[in-house]
Design a protein around this motif. Structure first.
Motif, PDB file in Angstrom:
ATOM      1  N   ASP A 190       0.827   3.335  -3.128  1.00  0.00           N
ATOM      2  CA  ASP A 190      -0.420   4.058  -3.374  1.00  0.00           C
ATOM      3  C   ASP A 190      -0.593   5.248  -2.457  1.00  0.00           C
ATOM      4  N   GLU A 191      -0.109   5.077  -1.236  1.00  0.00           N
ATOM      5  CA  GLU A 191      -0.407   6.110  -0.259  1.00  0.00           C
ATOM      6  C   GLU A 191       0.645   7.213  -0.175  1.00  0.00           C
TER       7      GLU A 191
ATOM      8  N   ARG B 149       0.822  -1.221   0.000  1.00  0.00           N
ATOM      9  CA  ARG B 149       0.000   0.000   0.000  1.00  0.00           C
ATOM     10  C   ARG B 149       0.850   1.263   0.000  1.00  0.00           C
TER      11      ARG B 149
ATOM     12  N   ALA C  35      -2.530   9.109 -10.515  1.00  0.00           N
ATOM     13  CA  ALA C  35      -3.825   9.128 -11.211  1.00  0.00           C
ATOM     14  C   ALA C  35      -4.618  10.376 -10.840  1.00  0.00           C
ATOM     15  N   VAL C  36      -4.627  10.711  -9.535  1.00  0.00           N
ATOM     16  CA  VAL C  36      -5.397  11.878  -9.090  1.00  0.00           C
ATOM     17  C   VAL C  36      -4.799  13.159  -9.652  1.00  0.00           C
TER      18      VAL C  36
ATOM     19  N   ASP D 265      -8.127   7.970 -15.085  1.00  0.00           N
ATOM     20  CA  ASP D 265      -8.457   6.724 -14.388  1.00  0.00           C
ATOM     21  C   ASP D 265      -7.178   5.906 -14.344  1.00  0.00           C
ATOM     22  N   ARG D 266      -7.043   5.059 -13.365  1.00  0.00           N
ATOM     23  CA  ARG D 266      -5.760   4.339 -13.257  1.00  0.00           C
ATOM     24  C   ARG D 266      -5.528   3.432 -14.455  1.00  0.00           C
TER      25      ARG D 266
ATOM     26  N   ASN E 250       0.621   5.071  -9.563  1.00  0.00           N
ATOM     27  CA  ASN E 250      -0.021   4.945  -8.240  1.00  0.00           C
ATOM     28  C   ASN E 250      -1.242   5.867  -8.154  1.00  0.00           C
ATOM     29  N   GLN E 251      -1.937   5.806  -7.010  1.00  0.00           N
ATOM     30  CA  GLN E 251      -3.173   6.565  -6.826  1.00  0.00           C
ATOM     31  C   GLN E 251      -2.897   8.071  -6.933  1.00  0.00           C
ATOM     32  N   THR E 252      -1.760   8.521  -6.310  1.00  0.00           N
ATOM     33  CA  THR E 252      -1.421   9.956  -6.347  1.00  0.00           C
ATOM     34  C   THR E 252      -1.239  10.421  -7.789  1.00  0.00           C
TER      35      THR E 252
ATOM     36  N   TYR F 215       2.539   1.092 -14.832  1.00  0.00           N
ATOM     37  CA  TYR F 215       1.897   1.254 -13.514  1.00  0.00           C
ATOM     38  C   TYR F 215       1.889   2.727 -13.128  1.00  0.00           C
TER      39      TYR F 215
END
Ligand code: ADP
Length: 482
Positions: free
Chosen positions: A12-13, A9, A35-36, A41-42, A31-33, A29
């Motif tokens: 992602d975090e 995780r 994508a935001v 979208d990822r 990560n979430q950061t 790949y």
């Protein structure tokens, strides 16, 4: 997944943007950061190419891309990342190749907020310096304009003072002249300060006679030294060449500032000026000046803000001695314009020593063999410190007794003659001489000073004889001994 930790995780975090890509520049790949921040979208992000996200930095051709990554991406690099909506932001990015695989990891930190902040700070600074410039220009213009009418008043008053035969009128006109001079000093200080602050001050280097300049400086303060009955001494290193090249006027101004402070803040004892040569190499001469006094001194805390503009040690000093608190700020800047430094050493109640250096030129150029650097001149200066002043201040010592008697005699004479200004000055010098006595003595002196200030003859004489009795009680009769 190739990079093991990506499955955790943490990837992602983290606040950083994390992208993994292959050597063709395809993203595998994000990560979430990422994508935001990139507004994808990822799964769409993993269909993008690096050259699309970093369109300013990476070439679009696959071959060119990987050569660029291998050759140019060493360490941290500032780059621009593009969002899905084509807007962009700045990042600090690093790229790491994965051992044994043809994939790469990119870590990027969004620095747009920091950059915006820096830009804002820069803008504010520019605005501030612009308004400082405008303020200094205004001050310089206004003070310049003020000088003309003050000089006009002074000229007319001087004429009147010369013509008048009435002593009362002459006295009043002399006071007006004195006020004009004080006002001109303040105007000149503010004008110099504004010019120095706006960087418009230029040092005007010309040949001058160093010894003649020193004579003039000392002579300027002669009257004030005599009035306060101080001991003034001057030590000049004879090695200093007579003909020097530099800004004589500004060097004089520095010395005048330090000397007038030394005299202003010294009630009894001495003022000493010493000048030495610390360096003489080719045509360059470095001089070291020290102005010492046995005056009221300055505490360590107060010394720290002494060279700041408008700083006076305390408000009661301003009331008692006057001044704008600009003298030392100007002095420091002038010294720095002459490639030197200024320092102070002082102890409350024990006097002060202001020392500064300046670099000047000599008309006579020495070759390398003749050139010399003299060190530890300041150490030498310390050895010569006047010990007798300490004894002068120690209540009851022989030196102190002699000085007390001299000043008490003059004081009573001044009271008898109604010379109240002189009596007030003498009373404040007595204060320094009885400082190490006791509180009762100090109280008596203060009461006498108050009576003198009110020009009350009866009361002044009464307080004088009470002080005299108190002194006699403690250290014997000064007047009938010997
Ligand atoms: P001003 O022009 O008002 O005298 P300066 O910048 O020259 O201002 O001095 C600032 C303050 O530093 C003075 O008001 C005084 O309190 C202190 N000071 C300067 N020189 C001396 C000295 N020789 N002895 C004691 N105090 C001093």
């Amino acid at each position: 997944m190739e990079f093991e930790w990506l499955s955790s995780r943490i990837a992602d975090e983290t606040m950083e943007l994390v992208l993994v890509f292959n050597e063709h520049g395809n993203i595998l790949y994000g990560n979430q950061t990422a994508a935001v921040k990139l507004e994808y979208d990822r799964d769409k992000l993993t269909k993008c190419r690096m050259a699309q996200i970093f369109r300013q930095d990476f070439p679009n051709t696959p071959d060119g891309f990987i050569t660029f990554v291998k050759t140019s991406m060493k360490g941290v690099k500032e780059m621009t990342m593009y969002r899905s909506n084509n807007s962009c932001f700045s990042v600090n990015a690093r790229i790491f190749p994965e051992d044994g695989a043809d994939t790469y990891l990119l870590l990027a930190e969004d620095i747009s907020a920091q950059k915006n902040m820096n830009m804002r700070i820069r803008e504010l600074k520019e605005k501030e310096s612009e308004s400082n410039r405008a303020r200094n220009e205004f001050t310089a213009n206004v003070t310049h304009e003020l000088r003309t009418p003050v000089n006009g008043i002074k000229g007319h008053v001087m004429e009147l003072a010369e013509e008048t035969t009435d002593p009362d009128q002459k006295k009043t006109l002399d006071i007006v002249l004195n006020c004009c001079d004080n006002m001109l000093t303040i105007i000149n200080d503010i004008l110099d300060f504004a010019k120095l602050e706006s960087g418009k001050f230029v040092i005007d280097e010309k040949p001058f006679d160093f010894y003649e300049m020193m004579d003039r400086v000392i002579a300027t303060h002669g009257a004030a030294v005599n009035k306060k009955e101080l001991h003034m001494s001057v030590d000049i290193d004879e090695k200093i060449p007579r003909k020097l090249i530099g800004d004589e006027l500004r060097l004089t101004q520095i010395l005048n500032n330090l000397l007038s402070n030394a005299i202003k803040f010294t009630m009894v004892g001495y003022v000493n000026v010493a000048v030495g040569m610390t360096r003489r190499v080719n045509d360059e001469v470095e001089l070291f000046f020290m102005v010492r006094d046995s005056g009221i001194g300055i505490s360590q805390k107060e010394q720290d803000r002494l060279f700041q503009s408008f700083s006076q040690v305390d408000a009661s000093i301003t009331r008692r001695f006057g001044g704008t608190g600009l003298g030392l700020a100007i002095t420091k800047q002038l010294v720095e314009l002459m490639h030197g430094d200024i320092h102070v050493e002082s102890e409350k109640g024990k006097g002060s020593a202001f020392s500064f250096s300046v670099k000047l030129k000599s008309e006579q150029v020495l070759d390398d063999k003749q050139s010399q650097v003299y060190v530890n001149w300041s150490e030498y200066m310390k050895e010569g410190e006047d010990q007798s002043v300490d004894r002068l201040m120690q209540f009851g010592e022989a030196e102190n007794k002699a000085e007390l008697k001299k000043r008490m005699d003059k004081l009573v004479l001044s009271i008898e003659m109604g010379a109240w200004d002189k009596a007030e000055l003498l009373a404040s010098t007595l204060k320094a001489l009885i400082e190490s006595g006791d509180d009762e003595l100090k109280r008596r002196e203060l009461r006498m000073e108050m009576a003198i200030r009110k020009a009350n003859y009866e009361k002044s004489m009464d307080m004088y004889s009470k002080l005299k009795d108190a002194i006699t009680q403690r250290i014997g009769d000064l007047w009938n001994s010997e």
